[in-house]
Design a protein around this motif. Structure first.
Motif, PDB file in Angstrom:
ATOM      1  N   UNK A 188       0.794  -1.224   0.000  1.00  0.00           N
ATOM      2  CA  UNK A 188       0.000   0.000   0.000  1.00  0.00           C
ATOM      3  C   UNK A 188       0.828   1.276   0.000  1.00  0.00           C
ATOM      4  N   UNK A 189       2.113   1.157  -0.395  1.00  0.00           N
ATOM      5  CA  UNK A 189       3.013   2.320  -0.334  1.00  0.00           C
ATOM      6  C   UNK A 189       2.550   3.444  -1.266  1.00  0.00           C
ATOM      7  N   UNK A 190       2.096   3.084  -2.466  1.00  0.00           N
ATOM      8  CA  UNK A 190       1.681   4.110  -3.422  1.00  0.00           C
ATOM      9  C   UNK A 190       0.484   4.891  -2.899  1.00  0.00           C
ATOM     10  N   UNK A 191      -0.480   4.187  -2.320  1.00  0.00           N
ATOM     11  CA  UNK A 191      -1.655   4.873  -1.757  1.00  0.00           C
ATOM     12  C   UNK A 191      -1.239   5.780  -0.599  1.00  0.00           C
ATOM     13  N   UNK A 192      -0.280   5.320   0.204  1.00  0.00           N
ATOM     14  CA  UNK A 192       0.230   6.125   1.311  1.00  0.00           C
ATOM     15  C   UNK A 192       0.871   7.412   0.788  1.00  0.00           C
ATOM     16  N   UNK A 193       1.658   7.295  -0.299  1.00  0.00           N
ATOM     17  CA  UNK A 193       2.296   8.474  -0.873  1.00  0.00           C
ATOM     18  C   UNK A 193       1.265   9.486  -1.351  1.00  0.00           C
ATOM     19  N   UNK A 194       0.212   9.015  -2.003  1.00  0.00           N
ATOM     20  CA  UNK A 194      -0.809   9.931  -2.514  1.00  0.00           C
ATOM     21  C   UNK A 194      -1.547  10.613  -1.363  1.00  0.00           C
ATOM     22  N   UNK A 195      -1.733   9.888  -0.274  1.00  0.00           N
ATOM     23  CA  UNK A 195      -2.354  10.488   0.909  1.00  0.00           C
ATOM     24  C   UNK A 195      -1.460  11.581   1.495  1.00  0.00           C
ATOM     25  N   UNK A 196      -0.167  11.296   1.564  1.00  0.00           N
ATOM     26  CA  UNK A 196       0.782  12.302   2.054  1.00  0.00           C
ATOM     27  C   UNK A 196       0.850  13.486   1.094  1.00  0.00           C
ATOM     28  N   UNK A 197       0.760  13.197  -0.207  1.00  0.00           N
ATOM     29  CA  UNK A 197       0.776  14.277  -1.202  1.00  0.00           C
ATOM     30  C   UNK A 197      -0.392  15.230  -0.982  1.00  0.00           C
ATOM     31  N   UNK A 198      -1.558  14.692  -0.696  1.00  0.00           N
ATOM     32  CA  UNK A 198      -2.731  15.543  -0.436  1.00  0.00           C
ATOM     33  C   UNK A 198      -2.508  16.404   0.804  1.00  0.00           C
ATOM     34  N   UNK A 199      -1.938  15.817   1.855  1.00  0.00           N
ATOM     35  CA  UNK A 199      -1.634  16.572   3.071  1.00  0.00           C
ATOM     36  C   UNK A 199      -0.645  17.706   2.778  1.00  0.00           C
ATOM     37  N   UNK A 200       0.393  17.400   2.031  1.00  0.00           N
ATOM     38  CA  UNK A 200       1.407  18.406   1.726  1.00  0.00           C
ATOM     39  C   UNK A 200       0.853  19.502   0.822  1.00  0.00           C
TER      40      UNK A 200
END
Length: 523
Positions: A188-200
């Protein structure tokens, strides 16, 4: 003698071996842009700047360097840091994962977020792949940041530490960075990155950072304005060894190119070309084209392997020199024959081939497989002759392009130039033929051929059609065998030896037929 020109091959080797990817999967091109550029999320292309000589000094990535060994060492330090940084991105960053995420968002802010995330991943890859190289680049980054602080204390006031610490200036962003690192390689690393991208993206003010000269930008630009004197770096270990090789190969590369351009400039008298150009090239595009023509190229290699098989189990009447035209025709027809070997008594003197590509706008309208045809012909010539100095490849519109000179190896640099062939412009066909003929007239080899791929419709100046007819006649009586290859009736009308077809495979077969006819009549 073929001169080795290894600079771009050496750079390609560093880039692709460090990233562990293939050229068709990650593209780099070299350009006059000021800084490295990463273009497009959908199909990312990495643009690497090359040093520019301005007023006897080198300009590179916003800095000016004296043309001395010490300053060139500093310049190549920046260049090599650029290659490793982009290579690390190629290894870790399928940018396509952001394709949906960026929709309905501000492009500049999206790149700001993506750079934050992907630079962390690239830095970790670099660190674990080769810590010594990472130490060199990190030390350079700190030195550049310290220099910026001196110039503008407001920009980085109070920041110190590693390059990546300078952008983590609050606890929330630092936490996001730690979360990225902790989840590398997990499900689930890619989904985690996209979630962090939204936060940033929502906290965009917290991730503003200085983009170092060797890090990727997202718009091409170049200005002769020199921003600052080059900095002094102190590379060590394998990084320093590679810098020495880059400098050595660059000097040889530039010397050979200057020699080629000087030689060709003397042939330009009375011709109408705007300039002679040695294109830098696009290796990724070449590899993609080669994949599309792979079935044909594979059959060529099968024919070549027959040589060693016959040597192992010789039959006297089957061994001799490779008859190129019959070998390629066997490939094109998908047949297998040992008649590809000439008998020794029929072998003629050495040959010099010029393959001349009309890449004008009118050709684009009539034939959209020009690159594929060029790859097939070039790979065939190189595989079957076994002599890289036996053939040269040029293209033309209103400029004349040296794709492969007789004195150049058929290496990744010259292959990349084929990938850079783009159709458009005028068709100075008589000038191209005349220039090719002048080149061959200075060649001492016995048998000389010009294969011109064209639609037979020159354009560019008054009375160009009359000039075309005169040049064809002049070339044909000079002792050079001229073969016209194309997709219109004009080709068969204008050339004594010609091949005409409507698709790629048929054109290759017709090309070989025309060569056989010309070679037979020349014996």
């Amino acid at each position: 003698m073929v001169h080795e020109e290894e600079f771009y091959d050496y750079v390609y080797k560093i880039f692709y071996s460090f990233a562990e990817v293939k050229p068709q999967d990650a593209g780099i091109i070299f350009s006059r842009t000021t800084y490295p550029v990463l273009e497009s999320i959908q199909n990312p292309m990495m643009v690497v700047p090359v040093p520019k000589l301005v007023n006897e000094k080198y300009v590179f990535e916003g800095m000016v360097f004296e043309n001395t060994p010490e300053d060139r060492k500093n310049m190549w330090s920046l260049f090599l840091a650029t290659i490793y940084h982009l290579s690390s991105h190629a290894a870790t960053s399928p940018y396509s994962k952001y394709e949906k995420w960026v929709k309905r968002k501000t492009p500049d802010t999206c790149w700001q977020v993506i750079d934050f995330i992907e630079d962390i991943l690239a830095d970790r890859y670099l660190y674990h792949k080769n810590k010594e190289i990472w130490q060199n680049i990190d030390k350079m980054g700190k030195h550049i940041l310290e220099n910026i602080k001196v110039r503008d204390k407001r920009m980085l006031a109070g920041n110190s530490g590693t390059v990546f610490q300078t952008i983590c200036n609050n606890s929330a962003v630092a936490s996001a960075r730690d979360e990225i690192i902790q989840n590398i390689g997990k499900a689930g690393f890619e989904e985690k990155l996209l979630s962090i991208a939204t936060f940033l993206y929502k906290n965009r003010e917290s991730i503003k950072k200085v983009t170092l000269p060797f890090q990727d930008h997202h718009k091409r630009s170049w200005s002769p304005k020199i921003e600052q004197d080059g900095l002094n770096f102190e590379p060590f270990g394998i990084f320093a060894e590679q810098i020495e090789k880059l400098d050595y190969h660059w000097e040889n590369n530039q010397w050979l190119k200057r020699k080629i351009l000087r030689r060709y400039s003397k042939y330009l008298k009375g011709l109408n070309f705007d300039s002679i150009i040695i294109p830098i090239g696009d290796l990724k595009a070449y590899e993609e084209i080669k994949l599309r023509t792979m079935p044909m190229l594979r059959r060529i290699r099968q024919q070549i392997r027959m040589v060693s098989n016959l040597v192992d189990d010789p039959k006297i009447d089957q061994i001799g020199y490779i008859d190129m035209q019959m070998a390629i025709q066997a490939v094109a027809s998908e047949g297998v024959t040992t008649d590809i070997f000439e008998r020794d008594e029929l072998r003629r003197g050495e040959e010099a081939w010029v393959i001349l590509i009309d890449k004008s706008a009118s050709m684009q309208l009539r034939f959209d497989k020009l690159q594929e045809f060029t790859v097939a012909v070039s790979e065939s010539a190189n595989e079957l002759t076994g002599k890289q100095d036996a053939w040269a490849l040029y293209s033309f519109d209103n400029n004349f392009y040296v794709i492969k000179d007789f004195k150049e190896r058929y290496n990744q640099e010259t292959r990349a130039r084929i990938g850079d062939i783009k159709q458009g412009g005028l068709s100075l066909l008589p000038d191209g033929l005349e220039l090719a003929a002048r080149i061959l007239m200075d060649d001492p080899r016995e048998r000389k051929f010009i294969f011109v791929i064209t639609d037979g419709h020159p354009s560019g100046y008054d009375k160009i059609h009359e000039a075309f007819s005169k040049t064809v006649k002049k070339t044909e009586i000079s002792g050079i065998t001229l073969i016209g290859i194309g997709i219109t009736k004009a080709v068969t009308k204008k050339f004594k030896n010609s091949a005409r077809a409507t698709d790629l495979k048929e054109l290759v077969v017709k090309f070989i037929t025309a060569y056989k006819t010309a070679a037979a009549s020349d014996m």
